[in-house]
Design an enzyme around this catalytic site. Sequence first.
Site, mmCIF file in Angstrom:
data_model
loop_
_atom_site.group_PDB
_atom_site.id
_atom_site.type_symbol
_atom_site.label_atom_id
_atom_site.label_comp_id
_atom_site.label_asym_id
_atom_site.label_seq_id
_atom_site.Cartn_x
_atom_site.Cartn_y
_atom_site.Cartn_z
ATOM 1 N N ASN A 37 0.836 -1.221 0.000
ATOM 2 C CA ASN A 37 0.000 0.000 0.000
ATOM 3 C C ASN A 37 0.864 1.262 0.000
ATOM 4 O OD1 ASN A 37 0.991 0.121 2.580
ATOM 5 N ND2 ASN A 37 -0.995 0.398 3.588
ATOM 6 N N PHE A 39 2.815 2.550 2.165
ATOM 7 C CA PHE A 39 2.830 3.353 3.401
ATOM 8 C C PHE A 39 4.266 3.774 3.707
ATOM 9 C CE2 PHE A 39 2.876 3.191 8.230
ATOM 10 C CZ PHE A 39 2.406 4.486 8.372
ATOM 11 N N ASN A 102 -6.061 -12.151 7.072
ATOM 12 C CA ASN A 102 -6.366 -12.177 5.638
ATOM 13 C C ASN A 102 -5.396 -13.062 4.864
ATOM 14 O OD1 ASN A 102 -8.647 -10.551 5.691
ATOM 15 N ND2 ASN A 102 -7.449 -8.660 5.588
ATOM 16 N N GLY A 105 -5.942 -16.695 5.806
ATOM 17 C CA GLY A 105 -7.179 -17.153 5.159
ATOM 18 C C GLY A 105 -6.922 -17.509 3.701
ATOM 19 N N TYR A 148 3.227 -2.477 17.752
ATOM 20 C CA TYR A 148 4.067 -3.322 16.890
ATOM 21 C C TYR A 148 4.358 -4.666 17.576
ATOM 22 C CZ TYR A 148 8.111 -4.521 13.909
ATOM 23 O OH TYR A 148 8.999 -5.136 13.044
ATOM 24 N N LYS A 152 2.655 -8.127 16.463
ATOM 25 C CA LYS A 152 3.457 -9.227 15.913
ATOM 26 C C LYS A 152 3.304 -10.491 16.753
ATOM 27 C CE LYS A 152 5.773 -7.370 12.372
ATOM 28 N NZ LYS A 152 5.809 -7.941 11.008
ATOM 29 N N TYR A 162 -3.768 -21.313 13.133
ATOM 30 C CA TYR A 162 -4.148 -21.786 11.791
ATOM 31 C C TYR A 162 -3.511 -23.150 11.512
ATOM 32 C CZ TYR A 162 -7.024 -18.217 9.637
ATOM 33 O OH TYR A 162 -8.083 -17.420 9.300
ATOM 34 N N GLN A 165 -5.502 -25.630 13.823
ATOM 35 C CA GLN A 165 -6.915 -25.757 13.485
ATOM 36 C C GLN A 165 -7.143 -26.162 12.022
ATOM 37 O OE1 GLN A 165 -8.884 -22.366 15.215
ATOM 38 N NE2 GLN A 165 -10.789 -22.795 14.126
ATOM 39 N N ARG A 189 15.968 4.541 12.376
ATOM 40 C CA ARG A 189 16.712 3.365 12.809
ATOM 41 C C ARG A 189 18.187 3.727 12.871
ATOM 42 N NH1 ARG A 189 13.868 -1.874 10.084
ATOM 43 N NH2 ARG A 189 13.167 -0.478 8.452
HETATM 44 N N1 LIG Z 1 14.203 -4.389 8.850
HETATM 45 C C1 LIG Z 1 14.320 -4.971 10.016
HETATM 46 O O1 LIG Z 1 15.349 -4.828 10.680
HETATM 47 C C2 LIG Z 1 13.220 -5.858 10.545
HETATM 48 C C3 LIG Z 1 13.408 -6.469 11.792
HETATM 49 C C4 LIG Z 1 12.387 -7.279 12.283
HETATM 50 C C5 LIG Z 1 11.259 -7.519 11.548
HETATM 51 N N2 LIG Z 1 11.095 -6.922 10.348
HETATM 52 C C6 LIG Z 1 9.844 -7.172 9.626
HETATM 53 O O2 LIG Z 1 10.077 -7.354 8.253
HETATM 54 C C7 LIG Z 1 9.031 -6.766 7.490
HETATM 55 C C8 LIG Z 1 9.612 -5.775 6.477
HETATM 56 O O3 LIG Z 1 10.312 -4.754 7.182
HETATM 57 P P1 LIG Z 1 11.105 -3.593 6.415
HETATM 58 O O4 LIG Z 1 12.268 -3.243 7.234
HETATM 59 O O5 LIG Z 1 11.294 -3.977 5.011
HETATM 60 O O6 LIG Z 1 10.060 -2.402 6.560
HETATM 61 P P2 LIG Z 1 9.457 -1.418 5.449
HETATM 62 O O7 LIG Z 1 8.662 -0.414 6.176
HETATM 63 O O8 LIG Z 1 10.537 -0.950 4.542
HETATM 64 O O9 LIG Z 1 8.525 -2.387 4.619
HETATM 65 C C9 LIG Z 1 7.206 -2.684 4.979
HETATM 66 C C10 LIG Z 1 6.368 -2.635 3.710
HETATM 67 O O10 LIG Z 1 5.010 -2.989 4.032
HETATM 68 C C11 LIG Z 1 4.157 -2.053 3.393
HETATM 69 N N3 LIG Z 1 2.910 -2.027 4.168
HETATM 70 C C12 LIG Z 1 2.712 -1.545 5.419
HETATM 71 N N4 LIG Z 1 1.438 -1.717 5.799
HETATM 72 C C13 LIG Z 1 0.813 -2.340 4.765
HETATM 73 C C14 LIG Z 1 -0.500 -2.784 4.552
HETATM 74 N N5 LIG Z 1 -1.455 -2.625 5.484
HETATM 75 N N6 LIG Z 1 -0.811 -3.371 3.373
HETATM 76 C C15 LIG Z 1 0.135 -3.517 2.396
HETATM 77 N N7 LIG Z 1 1.409 -3.117 2.550
HETATM 78 C C16 LIG Z 1 1.743 -2.529 3.720
HETATM 79 C C17 LIG Z 1 4.915 -0.747 3.389
HETATM 80 O O11 LIG Z 1 4.442 0.184 2.453
HETATM 81 C C18 LIG Z 1 6.323 -1.243 3.082
HETATM 82 O O12 LIG Z 1 6.547 -1.354 1.707
HETATM 83 C C19 LIG Z 1 8.075 -6.126 8.482
HETATM 84 O O13 LIG Z 1 6.990 -6.995 8.701
HETATM 85 C C20 LIG Z 1 8.898 -5.987 9.727
HETATM 86 O O14 LIG Z 1 8.113 -6.049 10.883
HETATM 87 C C21 LIG Z 1 12.045 -6.086 9.822
#
Ligand SMILES: NC(=O)c1ccc[n+]([C@@H]2O[C@H](COP(=O)([O-])OP(=O)(O)OC[C@H]3O[C@@H](n4cnc5c(N)ncnc54)[C@H](O)[C@@H]3O)[C@@H](O)[C@H]2O)c1
Length: 331
Positions: A37, A39, A102, A105, A148, A152, A162, A165, A189
């Site tokens: 999306n 964001f 979602n 599912g 967050y 998570k 899931y 079940q 960060r």
């Molecule tokens: N980078 C890290 O160090 C790190 C550490 C632990 C966990 N994670 C997990 O890895 C995943 C990716 O992290 P990242 O660092 O690339 O972050 P990021 O913010 O760069 O990427 C997240 C992406 O998800 C999209 N997004 C957010 N909400 C959405 C929604 N409702 N529907 C569709 N798209 C949506 C954003 O636009 C973005 O492109 C995340 O789930 C994060 O929790 C990352």
Amino acid sequence: MSLTRKRALVTGGAGFLGSHLCERLLRDGADVLCVDNYFTGRKDNIAHLIGDPHFEAMRHDITFPLYVEVDEIYNMACPASPVHYQYDPVQTTKTSVIGAINMLGLAKRIGAKILQASTSEVYGDPTVHPQTEDYRGNVNPLGPRACYDEGKRCAETLFFDYRRQHRTRIKVARIFNTYGPRMHPNDGRVVSNFIVQALRGEDITLYGDGSQTRAFCYVDDLVDGLVRLMATEDAVTGPMNLGNPVEITVRELAERVVRLTGSRGALVRRELPADDPVQRCPDIGMAKRVLGWEPGVALEDGLARTVEYFRRMLRERGSLAREAEPARAGG
Ligand SMILES: NC(=O)c1ccc[n+]([C@@H]2O[C@H](COP(=O)([O-])OP(=O)(O)OC[C@H]3O[C@@H](n4cnc5c(N)ncnc54)[C@H](O)[C@@H]3O)[C@@H](O)[C@H]2O)c1
């Protein structure tokens, strides 16, 4: 999409990790559907993939249902840095929880394997070092990071329910601090913060006295761990820690960035934010044993590639400041 290739859906595919994962899956010969999306993700992160006949990008918010035919789902969608996930905390929890429902599912309906990008934040401010997967964590459910952390944690619960079940084929990766090109320049960060401040010639902000430790994994290593975990047999579900266990203090990191960039900025101290963990380090014994995986890129090399990325961005755009605000996701 072709019928002979593996079809992979990457939610959050235009984000930092997601875009590298899309690239890797395409290189491995998959058809890739990137859903985002925007964001915190950017079209620039995937612009070089548009035009590849095996890549498709779709604007979609995973808090709404999605019906597509794929073999594997990597659920990466969720803002990952505190400035971004605290910007709209209700939407953050929705993305983690409703988004997981979602995507689970969908996986159940089409019989796909699904991998959740979980996080070391499920351990909260840990009282056990290094953190093993059986440690249950020390999370404040009411604090500013809870949208967050608890989102998570609830997503992990949903994944295992899931499986119990509906026998859904799940994988849960607990990702620790990862860095590399395409990090958001203003996500607050520590790695991007230090590099961007150094390249702008500004002072470098240390929260607390800088003695808190972190362990940083280069993005290519992390993506390799995710792909390996997805490829495991159905009995392997995780949760599995993926990260680099080499600890470094935040002050030492700042000093390395100063050396690499030739910055003349001073290190200045600020108060530590609420619930900021003082130490965070993965035990990656399970990943080593089960996946034969461990990080291979040294911090010095990964940092040099990341500095180069931000330097290029600064050159091309003239400024890194324009990237400061995430797009409004709504919800
Ligand atoms: N980078 C890290 O160090 C790190 C550490 C632990 C966990 N994670 C997990 O890895 C995943 C990716 O992290 P990242 O660092 O690339 O972050 P990021 O913010 O760069 O990427 C997240 C992406 O998800 C999209 N997004 C957010 N909400 C959405 C929604 N409702 N529907 C569709 N798209 C949506 C954003 O636009 C973005 O492109 C995340 O789930 C994060 O929790 C990352």
